[in-house]
Design a protein around this motif. Sequence first.
Motif, PDB file in Angstrom:
ATOM      1  N   ALA A   1     -11.107  -6.294   5.193  1.00 16.80           N
ATOM      2  CA  ALA A   1     -12.471  -6.734   4.891  1.00 16.80           C
ATOM      3  C   ALA A   1     -13.443  -6.278   5.966  1.00 16.80           C
ATOM      4  CB  ALA A   1     -12.525  -8.250   4.763  1.00 16.80           C
ATOM      5  N   SER A   2     -14.671  -6.012   5.536  1.00 13.93           N
ATOM      6  CA  SER A   2     -15.785  -5.753   6.445  1.00 13.93           C
ATOM      7  C   SER A   2     -16.819  -6.846   6.192  1.00 13.93           C
ATOM      8  CB  SER A   2     -16.370  -4.353   6.194  1.00 13.93           C
ATOM      9  OG  SER A   2     -16.999  -4.293   4.934  1.00 13.93           O
ATOM     10  N   SER A   3     -18.024  -6.691   6.699  1.00 13.48           N
ATOM     11  CA  SER A   3     -19.030  -7.738   6.533  1.00 13.48           C
ATOM     12  C   SER A   3     -19.507  -7.900   5.097  1.00 13.48           C
ATOM     13  CB  SER A   3     -20.229  -7.461   7.439  1.00 13.48           C
ATOM     14  OG  SER A   3     -20.824  -6.227   7.086  1.00 13.48           O
TER      15      SER A   3
ATOM     16  N   PRO B   1      -0.212   2.264  -2.545  1.00 16.19           N
ATOM     17  CA  PRO B   1      -0.717   1.643  -1.316  1.00 16.19           C
ATOM     18  C   PRO B   1       0.187   0.492  -0.890  1.00 16.19           C
ATOM     19  CG  PRO B   1      -2.047   0.951  -3.188  1.00 16.19           C
ATOM     20  CD  PRO B   1      -1.058   1.963  -3.697  1.00 16.19           C
ATOM     21  N   THR B   2       0.504   0.457   0.416  1.00 16.41           N
ATOM     22  CA  THR B   2       1.362  -0.619   0.927  1.00 16.41           C
ATOM     23  C   THR B   2       0.692  -1.450   2.008  1.00 16.41           C
ATOM     24  OG1 THR B   2       2.398   0.876   2.528  1.00 16.41           O
ATOM     25  CG2 THR B   2       3.490   0.635   0.383  1.00 16.41           C
ATOM     26  N   GLY B   3      -0.420  -0.966   2.565  1.00 13.15           N
ATOM     27  CA  GLY B   3      -1.130  -1.703   3.603  1.00 13.15           C
ATOM     28  C   GLY B   3      -2.522  -1.127   3.799  1.00 13.15           C
ATOM     29  N   LEU B   4      -3.445  -1.953   4.321  1.00 12.00           N
ATOM     30  CA  LEU B   4      -4.837  -1.549   4.502  1.00 12.00           C
ATOM     31  C   LEU B   4      -5.360  -1.991   5.859  1.00 12.00           C
ATOM     32  CD1 LEU B   4      -6.280  -2.844   1.097  1.00 12.00           C
ATOM     33  CD2 LEU B   4      -5.719  -0.477   1.656  1.00 12.00           C
ATOM     34  N   ALA B   5      -6.268  -1.181   6.406  1.00  7.37           N
ATOM     35  CA  ALA B   5      -7.025  -1.559   7.598  1.00  7.37           C
ATOM     36  C   ALA B   5      -8.373  -0.864   7.507  1.00  7.37           C
ATOM     37  CB  ALA B   5      -6.305  -1.143   8.872  1.00  7.37           C
ATOM     38  N   ILE B   6      -9.427  -1.501   7.985  1.00  8.12           N
ATOM     39  CA  ILE B   6     -10.771  -0.907   7.957  1.00  8.12           C
ATOM     40  C   ILE B   6     -11.228  -0.677   9.394  1.00  8.12           C
ATOM     41  CG2 ILE B   6     -11.927  -3.149   7.803  1.00  8.12           C
ATOM     42  CD1 ILE B   6     -13.137  -0.026   5.979  1.00  8.12           C
ATOM     43  N   SER B   7     -11.845   0.477   9.612  1.00  6.50           N
ATOM     44  CA  SER B   7     -12.400   0.806  10.917  1.00  6.50           C
ATOM     45  C   SER B   7     -13.615   1.698  10.692  1.00  6.50           C
ATOM     46  CB  SER B   7     -11.367   1.523  11.787  1.00  6.50           C
ATOM     47  OG  SER B   7     -11.954   1.878  13.022  1.00  6.50           O
ATOM     48  N   GLY B   8     -14.791   1.142  10.930  1.00  8.04           N
ATOM     49  CA  GLY B   8     -16.012   1.922  10.714  1.00  8.04           C
ATOM     50  C   GLY B   8     -16.142   2.353   9.266  1.00  8.04           C
ATOM     51  N   ARG B   9     -16.215   3.655   9.045  1.00 10.17           N
ATOM     52  CA  ARG B   9     -16.360   4.193   7.689  1.00 10.17           C
ATOM     53  C   ARG B   9     -15.036   4.581   7.055  1.00 10.17           C
ATOM     54  NH1 ARG B   9     -21.524   8.063   8.958  1.00 10.17           N
ATOM     55  NH2 ARG B   9     -22.971   6.366   9.397  1.00 10.17           N
TER      56      ARG B   9
ATOM     57  N   SER C   1       3.367   7.834   4.210  1.00  7.76           N
ATOM     58  CA  SER C   1       2.188   8.517   4.737  1.00  7.76           C
ATOM     59  C   SER C   1       1.103   7.504   5.071  1.00  7.76           C
ATOM     60  CB  SER C   1       1.651   9.538   3.734  1.00  7.76           C
ATOM     61  OG  SER C   1       1.304   8.910   2.514  1.00  7.76           O
ATOM     62  N   ILE C   2       0.115   7.988   5.821  1.00  7.76           N
ATOM     63  CA  ILE C   2      -1.086   7.210   6.126  1.00  7.76           C
ATOM     64  C   ILE C   2      -2.274   8.055   5.700  1.00  7.76           C
ATOM     65  CG2 ILE C   2      -2.473   6.134   7.939  1.00  7.76           C
ATOM     66  CD1 ILE C   2       0.118   5.919   9.581  1.00  7.76           C
ATOM     67  N   ALA C   3      -3.180   7.461   4.924  1.00  4.72           N
ATOM     68  CA  ALA C   3      -4.353   8.188   4.438  1.00  4.72           C
ATOM     69  C   ALA C   3      -5.620   7.616   5.037  1.00  4.72           C
ATOM     70  CB  ALA C   3      -4.428   8.113   2.913  1.00  4.72           C
ATOM     71  N   ASP C   4      -6.535   8.512   5.394  1.00  3.93           N
ATOM     72  CA  ASP C   4      -7.881   8.143   5.834  1.00  3.93           C
ATOM     73  C   ASP C   4      -8.776   8.281   4.609  1.00  3.93           C
ATOM     74  OD1 ASP C   4     -10.418   7.892   6.918  1.00  3.93           O
ATOM     75  OD2 ASP C   4     -10.287   9.690   8.156  1.00  3.93           O
ATOM     76  N   VAL C   5      -9.237   7.153   4.085  1.00  4.48           N
ATOM     77  CA  VAL C   5     -10.035   7.114   2.855  1.00  4.48           C
ATOM     78  C   VAL C   5     -11.453   6.688   3.201  1.00  4.48           C
ATOM     79  CG1 VAL C   5     -10.232   6.020   0.584  1.00  4.48           C
ATOM     80  CG2 VAL C   5      -7.964   6.524   1.528  1.00  4.48           C
ATOM     81  N   SER C   6     -12.432   7.383   2.652  1.00  2.86           N
ATOM     82  CA  SER C   6     -13.828   7.000   2.856  1.00  2.86           C
ATOM     83  C   SER C   6     -14.061   5.621   2.261  1.00  2.86           C
ATOM     84  CB  SER C   6     -14.765   8.011   2.199  1.00  2.86           C
ATOM     85  OG  SER C   6     -16.083   7.501   2.147  1.00  2.86           O
ATOM     86  N   ALA C   7     -14.533   4.692   3.073  1.00  2.56           N
ATOM     87  CA  ALA C   7     -14.798   3.333   2.592  1.00  2.56           C
ATOM     88  C   ALA C   7     -15.934   3.320   1.570  1.00  2.56           C
ATOM     89  CB  ALA C   7     -15.132   2.415   3.762  1.00  2.56           C
ATOM     90  N   ARG C   8     -16.796   4.337   1.587  1.00  2.54           N
ATOM     91  CA  ARG C   8     -17.931   4.392   0.669  1.00  2.54           C
ATOM     92  C   ARG C   8     -17.596   5.112  -0.642  1.00  2.54           C
ATOM     93  NH1 ARG C   8     -21.874   7.870  -0.451  1.00  2.54           N
ATOM     94  NH2 ARG C   8     -21.332   9.310   1.209  1.00  2.54           N
ATOM     95  N   THR C   9     -16.983   6.309  -0.548  1.00  2.00           N
ATOM     96  CA  THR C   9     -16.748   7.124  -1.752  1.00  2.00           C
ATOM     97  C   THR C   9     -15.332   7.017  -2.291  1.00  2.00           C
ATOM     98  OG1 THR C   9     -16.045   9.090  -0.522  1.00  2.00           O
ATOM     99  CG2 THR C   9     -18.425   8.811  -0.923  1.00  2.00           C
ATOM    100  N   HIS C  10     -14.409   6.495  -1.488  1.00  2.00           N
ATOM    101  CA  HIS C  10     -12.989   6.366  -1.821  1.00  2.00           C
ATOM    102  C   HIS C  10     -12.262   7.705  -1.877  1.00  2.00           C
ATOM    103  CE1 HIS C  10     -14.586   2.569  -3.935  1.00  2.00           C
ATOM    104  NE2 HIS C  10     -14.399   2.349  -2.658  1.00  2.00           N
ATOM    105  N   ALA C  11     -12.875   8.756  -1.348  1.00  2.00           N
ATOM    106  CA  ALA C  11     -12.217  10.063  -1.278  1.00  2.00           C
ATOM    107  C   ALA C  11     -11.213  10.060  -0.124  1.00  2.00           C
ATOM    108  CB  ALA C  11     -13.252  11.157  -1.053  1.00  2.00           C
TER     109      ALA C  11
END
Length: 92
Positions: free
Chosen positions: A3-5, A37-45, A66-76
Motif C-alpha cells: 500500500a501507498s498513501s 504473483p507471490t509477493g508485493l512491495a512498493i517503493s516510490g514509483r 523471478s522479481i519484476a519491477d512494475v510501474s505503479a502507475r501504468t502496470h507495465a
Amino acid sequence: MAASSDRAWVIDADDQTITQVSTSAGRGRAFATGAVPTGLAISGRSLWVTEARQGQTQSLTPATRSIADVSARTHAVRARVKLPTGGPPVTV
C-alpha cells in the motif's frame, strides 16, 4: 498486499493477477505480469513483484522464480530478474 498513501495492491494468485485499489476511485483494476504473483512491495514509483512460473497456483506453494519491477502507475513490467534455481538458498 502492498500500500501507498492513495493505492493498495492485492494478489489473486489463482487468477494470476494483481488488483490495484484506488482510494479516490473506490474500485479495483486487475492486471497481469505474465507470471504468478507471490509477493508485493512498493517503493516510490515501483511495485516490486515476486513471481512464480505461469500456470502454478498459490495453493500449490509455487517457488519464486523471478522479481519484476512494475510501474505503479501504468502496470507495465519495466524489468524482470530471473532468480537461480537449484543449489543452496539465495538471499535477495
